[in-house]
Design a protein around this motif. Structure first.
Motif, PDB file in Angstrom:
ATOM      1  N   LYS A 199      45.219  37.199  41.908  1.00 27.62           N
ATOM      2  CA  LYS A 199      45.125  36.799  43.285  1.00 27.62           C
ATOM      3  C   LYS A 199      43.506  36.758  43.682  1.00 27.62           C
ATOM      4  N   VAL A 200      43.250  35.976  44.248  1.00 30.47           N
ATOM      5  CA  VAL A 200      41.615  35.686  44.865  1.00 30.47           C
ATOM      6  C   VAL A 200      41.824  36.511  46.310  1.00 30.47           C
ATOM      7  N   LYS A 201      41.048  37.557  46.376  1.00 31.33           N
ATOM      8  CA  LYS A 201      41.214  38.351  47.554  1.00 31.33           C
ATOM      9  C   LYS A 201      39.828  38.123  48.387  1.00 31.33           C
ATOM     10  N   GLU A 202      38.620  37.739  47.824  1.00 30.66           N
ATOM     11  CA  GLU A 202      37.552  37.339  48.375  1.00 30.66           C
ATOM     12  C   GLU A 202      36.712  36.479  47.444  1.00 30.66           C
ATOM     13  N   GLU A 203      35.992  35.462  47.730  1.00 27.45           N
ATOM     14  CA  GLU A 203      35.256  34.637  46.995  1.00 27.45           C
ATOM     15  C   GLU A 203      34.024  33.983  47.866  1.00 27.45           C
TER      16      GLU A 203
ATOM     17  N   ASP B  83      48.603  45.416  43.510  1.00 27.22           N
ATOM     18  CA  ASP B  83      47.445  45.410  44.668  1.00 27.22           C
ATOM     19  C   ASP B  83      46.020  46.387  44.013  1.00 27.22           C
TER      20      ASP B  83
ATOM     21  N   THR C 242      42.614  46.427  42.328  1.00 28.38           N
ATOM     22  CA  THR C 242      41.636  45.356  42.642  1.00 28.38           C
ATOM     23  C   THR C 242      40.455  45.765  41.587  1.00 28.38           C
TER      24      THR C 242
ATOM     25  N   ASP D 256      36.232  44.076  41.617  1.00 34.48           N
ATOM     26  CA  ASP D 256      35.161  43.661  42.319  1.00 34.48           C
ATOM     27  C   ASP D 256      34.161  43.045  41.245  1.00 34.48           C
TER      28      ASP D 256
ATOM     29  N   ARG E 277      36.476  39.118  44.373  1.00 33.47           N
ATOM     30  CA  ARG E 277      37.648  40.230  44.345  1.00 33.47           C
ATOM     31  C   ARG E 277      38.781  39.770  44.152  1.00 33.47           C
ATOM     32  N   PHE E 278      39.478  40.182  43.162  1.00 33.54           N
ATOM     33  CA  PHE E 278      40.468  39.961  42.823  1.00 33.54           C
ATOM     34  C   PHE E 278      41.730  41.093  42.493  1.00 33.54           C
ATOM     35  N   SER E 279      42.789  40.660  42.519  1.00 31.02           N
ATOM     36  CA  SER E 279      44.039  41.643  42.679  1.00 31.02           C
ATOM     37  C   SER E 279      45.012  41.286  41.724  1.00 31.02           C
TER      38      SER E 279
ATOM     39  N   ASP F  70      49.441  42.248  40.602  1.00 35.60           N
ATOM     40  CA  ASP F  70      50.607  42.268  41.531  1.00 35.60           C
ATOM     41  C   ASP F  70      51.052  43.670  41.952  1.00 35.60           C
TER      42      ASP F  70
END
Length: 103
Positions: free
Chosen positions: A26-30, A46, A48, A50, A40-42, A44
């Protein structure tokens, strides 16, 4: 982890996003800008990773992976290896580092 590649910044950024897709992250920050990107990706659970990508020259890009103090180094290695795969698949490396065969 940290690495430098003979590849253009845009190609490394694209390969990084393809890596996230391939690993179902999942893209947490782009935040992608002209000469650097912070991602930042995570997974399932959670956990992460960076990723900091920086254009160093027209043909050289640096990348730093951070899984955190208690994160898995193996997760970072898998992520980096997948980026390398994506760069090879898209023919984005600007130098051929395939070893020459000698008889």
């Amino acid at each position: 982890g940290e690495s430098y590649w003979i590849a253009r910044y845009d190609d490394v950024t694209r390969a990084t996003m393809e890596t996230a897709k391939a690993l179902s992250l999942k893209v947490k920050e782009e935040k992608i800008e002209k000469n650097h990107a912070t991602l930042r990706f995570s997974d399932d659970t959670d956990k992460t990773i960076d990723v900091f990508i920086e254009r160093r020259t027209d043909t050289m890009t640096s990348i730093v992976f951070d899984v955190g103090w208690f994160g898995s180094v193996a997760f970072g290695r898998l992520f980096a290896n997948q980026i390398i795969f994506e760069l090879f698949e898209s023919d984005a490396f600007l130098e051929d580092w395939t070893p020459a065969m000698h008889n």
